[in-house]
Structures are given as C-alpha cells and as structure tokens.
Design a protein around this motif. Structure first.
Motif, PDB file in Angstrom:
ATOM      1  N   MET A  92      67.021  29.942  36.243  1.00 10.71           N
ATOM      2  CA  MET A  92      65.660  29.416  36.119  1.00 10.71           C
ATOM      3  C   MET A  92      65.318  28.636  37.388  1.00 10.71           C
ATOM      4  O   MET A  92      66.182  27.947  37.939  1.00 10.71           O
TER       5      MET A  92
ATOM      6  N   HIS B 202      65.430  35.999  22.916  1.00 13.67           N
ATOM      7  CA  HIS B 202      65.029  35.942  24.331  1.00 13.67           C
ATOM      8  C   HIS B 202      65.657  34.774  25.079  1.00 13.67           C
ATOM      9  O   HIS B 202      66.096  34.924  26.219  1.00 13.67           O
TER      10      HIS B 202
ATOM     11  N   LEU C  65      58.246  35.325  30.615  1.00 16.37           N
ATOM     12  CA  LEU C  65      58.754  33.964  30.842  1.00 16.37           C
ATOM     13  C   LEU C  65      58.243  33.008  29.758  1.00 16.37           C
ATOM     14  O   LEU C  65      59.009  32.230  29.179  1.00 16.37           O
TER      15      LEU C  65
ATOM     16  N   ILE D 282      62.367  33.071  36.028  1.00 16.09           N
ATOM     17  CA  ILE D 282      63.597  33.135  35.224  1.00 16.09           C
ATOM     18  C   ILE D 282      64.279  34.490  35.415  1.00 16.09           C
ATOM     19  O   ILE D 282      63.629  35.485  35.731  1.00 16.09           O
TER      20      ILE D 282
ATOM     21  N   GLN E 282      68.224  34.863  28.554  1.00 16.08           N
ATOM     22  CA  GLN E 282      67.700  34.312  29.809  1.00 16.08           C
ATOM     23  C   GLN E 282      68.886  33.797  30.612  1.00 16.08           C
ATOM     24  O   GLN E 282      69.835  33.242  30.061  1.00 16.08           O
TER      25      GLN E 282
ATOM     26  N   ASP F 270      68.933  24.530  31.803  1.00 21.31           N
ATOM     27  CA  ASP F 270      67.933  25.499  31.323  1.00 21.31           C
ATOM     28  C   ASP F 270      67.287  25.094  30.005  1.00 21.31           C
ATOM     29  O   ASP F 270      66.064  25.154  29.851  1.00 21.31           O
TER      30      ASP F 270
ATOM     31  N   VAL G 282      66.308  37.468  33.406  1.00 18.25           N
ATOM     32  CA  VAL G 282      66.304  38.024  32.047  1.00 18.25           C
ATOM     33  C   VAL G 282      67.250  39.222  32.025  1.00 18.25           C
ATOM     34  O   VAL G 282      67.119  40.124  32.850  1.00 18.25           O
TER      35      VAL G 282
ATOM     36  N   THR H 120      59.914  33.600  26.411  1.00 10.96           N
ATOM     37  CA  THR H 120      61.314  33.172  26.450  1.00 10.96           C
ATOM     38  C   THR H 120      61.419  31.652  26.327  1.00 10.96           C
ATOM     39  O   THR H 120      62.243  31.132  25.572  1.00 10.96           O
TER      40      THR H 120
END
Lengths: 536, 536
Positions: A189, A182, A166, A238, A186, A224, A240, A169
């Motif tokens: 969130m 990254h 996290l 988050i 994502q 985000d 991913v 990212t």
C-alpha cells in the motif's frame, strides 16, 4: 458576482464547518491552482453525483461543500497542505460507489470530497499474479486490462463491477471467487499522510523492493490494516493478488426447501470450507432470490411483510427453495470431479436438496448469471424494485460465526424485526473466510417515500441494537449510523475507539481527513461534541 | 548488605540506563509488591537464561538488568505503571526462545525483561478450529492440549516446538503445513498498552463477540499488524486458526542434482503454489542437509569454505541432491492421488529429479522426520555442529520473489559472500505464501571462537548490504543488527520508520516498551542518539 455565488451556495450547498464563504472561496482558489479550474467543483450541478443515491431521507445532512479531483500523489500532497492551512475537512473517496453505505457523501456536512477517480494507473505481473492499482481503477477497468493483455489471470469482483478496486478493498468488500476476501488479498500500500508524507507499507518501505506486492509483512510492524475503514491517510495505490485462470471451473447451485434447513446447510458447509473442498460460498433466502426477479405486488397486495402463505406462494411460483446456496470450484478437472462428488455426498444428507452443476473448461464462455463466480464484473446494479418507487437499500451487515443452530436462531429473530417494521427479510450470507459469514440484511425501500425512509432507518437501528445483545457486530455501516455502530464496540469502555482516536490525533493532528468515518473524529470535533456541539 | 548487593551487581549486571542502584532497587521493591518476591529476578544466576545463547561475541552489550514475571493482565498493568513512573525500560518476551535473533536478550542494555512465560491459558474450539493462547503457551503445550482432548485438529509449528505460539506469531515465524504463515493465521489479539489500557483488536473490541477469533477485520481500522515485530504494546492473548485433521496426508520429497536446477524448481513450484495444488514447500541446499547430519571435518580438512570437489563428495557420500525440496499434501485421498500425479508430472520435466512419497491415513503414526509437516512439534534444536565447538547460528533472512532465474543469480552471489568469509553457504527457502520465499541463510559458527564470531558478524552485515543493492529486505534480524536492517528501508527518506516512531510516541510516550526493537526507539533515546548518545 461573488455575492451572488454565495447566496446561491447557501441555498444549495453547505460551507465547511468553521469556514466563511470568502475563506472557503480563497481555499478553492488555491486548490484550483493545484489541480486546474476544471477539477474543483463547487456548483450544485457538478456536485450532484456526490449525493448519497440511496439516502433514507437524510441526504441534506450529509451534503458536501465541494469536490476536488487531483491526478497524482504530488497533487494530493499539495491539496493536503492547503486543507491543513485552512482547516478544510476532506472526505476521501476512490470513486464513491459505496452505495447503501452513503455513496460518496461525507459524514461531516460541508466536507469537501477528495475524489481520486482520475488516478487510474494499472500494472499487472502475469507470472507472479498480482496487480497494482490506483484509486480510480474500477473492476471493469482491471478486468478489461487483463483481458486486453491476454493475461491468464482472473480478478475477483463484487456485483456490480463499476466500483473502485482500491476503495472496495479498503472497505473490506467481498467477491465470489477464492480471492473474495479483498482485504485478505491486498498486499502492499502507498499512503499519503495528512502532513504530505508518502509512506509505503510492508516491503515497499524499501525503495524498489520487488517483493512489495508479494509478501504482506515486513521488518517491523504492518501498517496496512490502519488505513482500511479509517481516516488516517489517503491511500494512493495498493497491490492486489490475482488468481491464475483455472483449468476447469464448476458452478454448484443448490436449493433447500425449509427455513430450518439453514442449520444443517451451515454445518455441512463449515466442514467443507475448513477442509479446503469449497473455497467460498453464498447463501440467499427466498426474498433475496425473489427480489432479484419479481416485485412484491406480483405476489401479495396486503399491508406489511408477506405472510407465511404468500412466502410459500413465492417459493412455489418461482420454483425456488426457501434457501439457495452457490459457489464455484476451481482447478484441474480431475481434482474438481472428486470435489463435486464430496460436495454432493455431504449435502445430500439434507432432505430435499436439489443440486445443479455447470462446468466450464478454460476458454469456454461463462453464462452471465455465473459471471461474478468467474470474476467477470457486471454493470447491473442490485435490483431494488421489490416495493416499487425509487428503489434504494441500506445495509446493516454483521459478522456471524459459522454455526448452524446459532444462525437459525438469529435468522428467526431478524425476520421478526424486519416484519415488525413491515419489511420482508432479505438475507444473504457470504463465507469469504472459512469460520464466519458476512450476513447482509438489505433493507429495500422507496427513498422518495418519507414513511418508508423512516421505517428503514428505524429497522436499521433495531437490527444493530438487537445484534449487540448477542454480542454481534456490524462490519460496515451507512454514514448516518457510523457513530451508532462504533459505539457498540464496548470492550473496556470503548478502548478500541479511544485507541483509534489516539492514532488519529498522531497521524492527522489537523483533523482534516474524513472526519467521522467509522466513528473516528478528530480531537477538535470530539471536544465540540463533549460540549454539546456538532458531532452526532 | 544492600551495599554488597550493589557492588555485586555492578560487577555482573548492568543497571537500567539513567537509573541509579538505589532507585532501581526501589523500583524492584515495588515490582515485588506486584508479582511477589520470587518473580523479580536481579541476580546473575537467575538471569543467566535470558542471555543470548548464540550471541556472536556481543552478549555483554545486550545484558538485562533484571527480569519480572507477571502472571495476569492485571499484573502487567501494574508493572507498566511502575515502569512508567521510574522510566524503567522493559523488554517483552513471551518465552524468549527467539534463538539466532538474540534469544531473550534486549536491544537496550540494562532493560528489564518482561517475561510472560507464566501466562499459559489455552482455549480451543474444535468445531470452528481455533485456539486462543496466552504468551507462555509453547507449541508443545498446544499440541499436547489438542491431543489430550482428542480434538480432530492439527497445529502448525516451527522446528523446534519449545517456543511460544504467541511469540513466534508476532515475529512472523513460519511452519510447514498449509497454516505455516503464522501471522496470516492469527485472528484476534488482546494488547496492554503502555499506559495500562487493555485493547482487544478486531471484533474483540465488542465485549463477548464470538467472532473475534474467526474474522480478522472489524468495524474500523485493524490494529493487529501494529503489534507484530514492534514495541507498541504488550500482547497478552491471540487467536490462532487450527487445521482440521486431514483424511490423508502425503509427504513429497525430491532431490535435484545440479545447482542450476534451482531455477526450474522454483518456476515449476510457483505454478503449483499459485493454482493451489501445493500448499507450502521448503527447499534446502546440500549444506543445510549435510549440516543436519554430519560435520565439516568428516568431509574436508582444509581451510575456508568447502571447494567444489568437496561439495560433490558430500552430495555423493550422503546420496543427496544439490537441492532437496519437500512439502505435504493434505485432504481426501481421492483428491490427493490427483495432486500427487500433478506434482509428479510437473517436476519430472527437471532432468534427474528423484521423488519419494509417503502417505499416511488419519490416525496412522507419522515418522519423526515428517513430524513438522504434520504439525507435531519436536524438541530437537537445529543441529549446529558443522564447525564443532559451541555451535551457534545467526540469521539474516530475506523475502525473495518466487522467480527461478532471479533467485539462482542471488544464490550464486550469496555463495560467493559466504565463501569469502570462509563459511559454507547454508540456504533454505520456505514458501509460506504462494508468491514469495523466506530465504534463510544461516551462518553457523562456534560462539566460543572470537575469530569465528567476528567473521560471522561481518558476513551478516555483508549479506544485508548486498541484498539491499538488489532492493531485497530482511524479514527478521538479530538484536545487534536491528538498527542496521531498519536503516535499509529507505523509501522516501525512511518514511516508514519515521511513521513507526510517530506511532511509538503516541502509544508509548514514556518509551518504556522494548526500546530499539526492530530499530524503533522512543523519542528520548532518538534524541540522545542525534546528540551522539547511547543509541547505536
């Protein structure tokens, strides 16, 4: 007893700005009521791990007053309530492994670290190929979780893999597979705002929506991006995306002889990146390769940067090129075979290129040196022994367009700047998106050597200033340079920063969240600065 | 003379809420001073084009008071200054071709349309494959610009291509090539805030940064998402990535016999989407295909939705499947050949599938029916003649996970809901991202038929409510349903909407920008609503 602690503190640890010892103590007492005595750290020994390990001689200016480690969203909410009541600044870290950019240390001396490393939940959906992670989940944790459950998925990780998925990212971190951007991978969130409101972005704004980690947008604006590289909220979760394990995986490695090869290398790569043949790529100059395996003393014992002939000696001695490039190709073997042909054909136009290819079929063990290209996290830190001593680095990375001649020109200039300060130019280029590179230029130095620290800091500044003359921008910065880098964003009298400040004041009116991060200060501290106060 | 105009107005056109005729007139006089007499429209004939062409019988409730057409950022700034002084609500449109979602009509009756269609600058970088466009640039314009300059690039367009590139992107619009996720391929944005501040997002926050349209993030938070599907600013420019013209391009079209085939179709497609074999795909049910080429009357003359046997008759008569799927494959012919094999092998598991493939090499003329898959915009509107009369449609699209059985269940439920209101279920699925579909469910009706309008509205509500029971969310909505859809986002007592409102108040304290868009109302109108006032 209390008095003694205050005396001990003042010698070792700063207090939060504006808070007296007894008031801080009272805040800590309330915080202990939320997370338990063990998870509010205010003594030197327990705070040691929060110091910037690679600080270029400025660690004291960025010392925290303490740390608090909540274990749930509910606890974060309570902590924020207390912080707002006391005016206690919190510096949020997931794990704080933001090495070369400050580690876990705060921009504002005396901030309390809000350390989320105890929040470690992982959820993976193998069919739709995503994970949902809390801040304390490392790349190693996520990798192990996927492996233990035998999910046919790959993760993407930076090197090394001990950092927070996290955290990395949110900082726009990168890796080496097609999922290496990254922030781009994502999706979804959960954020705790400064007033304790818990907000879910995207489709998560609807309770229980199964598409939250699948589709980035929603009905209405997308929030985000607001919570990345910022101090507008505390991100508690988050989504991913993960890559399905490919049938075949090839590692293509190339060496190029001459410095000037960089221009055609980039121009050839750009075409292959844009047409989808190559999904990402990393380029390293001789120094990045040499510093990974040898020390400067092995090659040269004069002062300053290595002269041309010593560089030639390194290249010859190690059997490397002036430049190395590598990338993975992923997919069905029949398709990969065609891609390898296309790559070979395209780069063979550059005289003297040497190419090696290693191909793995599903299930085959990947050689350690190819690990990150297969999303296998390592525990090795970046080798920092080039100058010996207590090796450290700071980073002043840029975003640069993927144009050969333009970059070659920039490279020559930056080599000059590195050399002027007596450093060898360590250059990396990563193409996580097909039109640009992240251009890292690591300054490696001995952080126990005050003179080297001073030169490293000076070079950092110079690199940023010089880039600005070409209208190029930093993409991350060390805590000690965040204001300086933020100030380079000068369009319309710094309209973007003024907008960030407006949003900061709307979302965190008490100004308790990570003051100064990315140059964004809350109202009170901006005003203090304007009247000659604390803000750098 | 003036008196006459007021009388004429009040009969035909609403005034902005809270503004008297003379005050509005005074505002218009000032606005004429900015853009010239010709570009402030306040008479019925000149405003006709701003009415919602597909309104389900509610056009009067969404009539504008006028329209203003600035031609530069400077003019927009002046317009905003006047709007703030007068409290004049502006409804921003790029071109207003947001058909089926309200066209150019405002949420708040009496808003003035801020029409940006005169801003038409286009810049293209052929090497780095991107365009920068102003709001008035249509897909047809951009396509022509690329063709005229012989750039080896493809655009991505929705059908039809007369809408604004910028407008469609901000609304999360989609197309049919690998660049079909328009918001995902936007990079860099210039925004005029309500107070006239001009902000550039991402790397554009640095004056002259060449990587602005190349790399989405920047130093600090990313603002772009804030200005999509929102009313936080006036977007005056965006960067859009373009696809290099592929060497070869194949169109794969498939028909599947049975309704229940949808489950394996989706499950097979998901694997091919996730592993990168298929870059996007569209699925249509029988009705979407039939309504594109025939009318209901050709097949059935009873009341209500077509019964099962009539649906069978349509499928047999047209020689179509219950479902059709199509997508493009793009790239080097050698790679494409392997991808076609993989696709054929994967889908041949579904009994009765019929597949046709058309392959074009670079430069070959693309058949009109394959145009959008090659980014060639058409001027054809969606065929809306199924029920005859003045054909219109409204859309209640959902975002759904890409899981076969789950979607089949939803499909059956939605068929029931369409049929209960006497409509045939028109279903489309577009996979612009590999884990989810945009599921359109067009309600086609005769907008001159009050009874059909009422049924269409009722069905729209039912579809939204029913989806919410499964925690599925709308991704766009007609202006008359924006509040209703926004209210479905219920996580933590509508925390997301409350956050949008906070940001709205911070960025547009006067509340002049597009009040009500996506359910976001400025403070004064929220309060009016709470005390039983105007807001729906």
């Amino acid at each position: 007893m209390l008095l003694y602690r205050y005396i001990a503190w003042r010698m070792l640890l700063p207090l939060p700005p504006g808070l007296s010892g007894p008031i801080f103590d009272s805040a800590c007492k309330e915080l202990r009521g939320v997370v338990g005595d063990d998870w509010v750290l205010t003594t030197d020994d327990r705070l040691a791990s929060y110091a910037d390990p690679y600080s270029p001689g400025v660690a004291d200016e960025y010392a925290p007053s303490g740390a608090i480690l909540p274990t749930s969203v509910e606890e974060i909410r309570s902590v924020l309530g207390i912080a707002n009541r006391y005016g206690l600044p919190l510096w949020t870290v997931s794990l704080g492994r933001n090495y070369a950019y400050g580690g876990a240390a705060p921009c504002l001396k005396g901030s309390m670290i809000l350390d989320l490393n105890r929040m470690r939940a992982i959820k993976v959906d193998a069919e739709l190929a995503y994970a949902v992670v809390e801040p304390g989940v490392t790349y190693l944790d996520l990798y192990k979780f996927v492996q233990d459950n035998k999910y046919p998925l790959w993760i993407d990780c930076p090197d090394p893999g001990w950092g927070s998925v996290l955290g990395n990212t949110l900082e726009h971190g990168i890796g080496y597979t097609p999922y290496g951007d990254h922030a781009g991978h994502q999706c979804g969130m959960e954020v705790v705002l400064a007033d304790g409101q818990v907000v879910r972005t995207g489709l998560g704004a609807m309770d229980g929506n199964p598409a939250w980690p699948l589709y980035k947008s929603s009905f209405g604006p997308s929030l985000d991006g607001l919570f990345m590289q910022s101090n507008f909220g505390v991100v508690s979760k988050i989504g991913v995306w993960l890559m399905p394990e490919p049938q075949t995986f090839s590692v293509v490695e190339m060496m190029f002889r001459r410095e000037e090869d960089i221009a055609p290398m980039i121009d050839v790569l750009r075409v292959l990146r844009l047409d989808g043949t190559v999904p990402t790529a990393t380029i390293a100059n001789w120094m990045r390769i040499a510093a990974g395996n040898t020390t400067r003393a092995e090659w040269y014992d004069g002062k300053g940067a290595l002269p041309h002939e010593a560089v030639e000696r390194v290249i010859k001695g190690m059997g490397i090129g002036y430049w190395g490039m590598r990338f993975g190709l992923y997919g069905r073997e029949k398709i990969l075979a065609r891609k390898r042909e296309a790559v070979e054909e395209a780069f063979s136009r550059i005289d003297g290129v040497e190419m090696t290819v290693a191909t793995y079929v599903r299930g085959e063990k990947v050689a350690p040196e190819h690990g990150t290209l297969a999303g296998i996290p390592s525990v090795d830190l970046m080798p920092l022994n080039w100058l010996g001593g207590a090796g450290a680095h700071i980073e002043c990375p840029l975003v640069v367009p993927m144009r050969g001649a333009e970059f070659h020109d920039l490279y020559q200039r930056r080599t000059e700047l590195f050399n002027n300060e007596g450093f060898d130019h360590y250059c990396g280029l990563t193409s996580t998106t097909p039109r640009s590179f992240i251009n890292t230029g690591s300054i490696i130095f001995d952080h126990n050597n005050a003179e080297q620290c001073a030169r490293a800091r000076a070079l950092g500044r110079t690199l940023i200033e010089d880039a600005h003359k070409r209208h190029l921008a930093g993409y991350r910065a060390h805590i000690s340079e965040m204001d300086f880098v933020a100030a380079q964003f000068d369009f319309n009298d710094h309209a973007a920063l003024r907008t960030y400040e407006r949003l900061k004041d709307a979302l965190d009116p008490g100004g308790v969240l990570s003051p100064g991060k990315q140059g964004i200060w809350p109202k009170a501290l901006r005003e203090a600065k304007d009247s000659g106060g604390r803000k750098p």
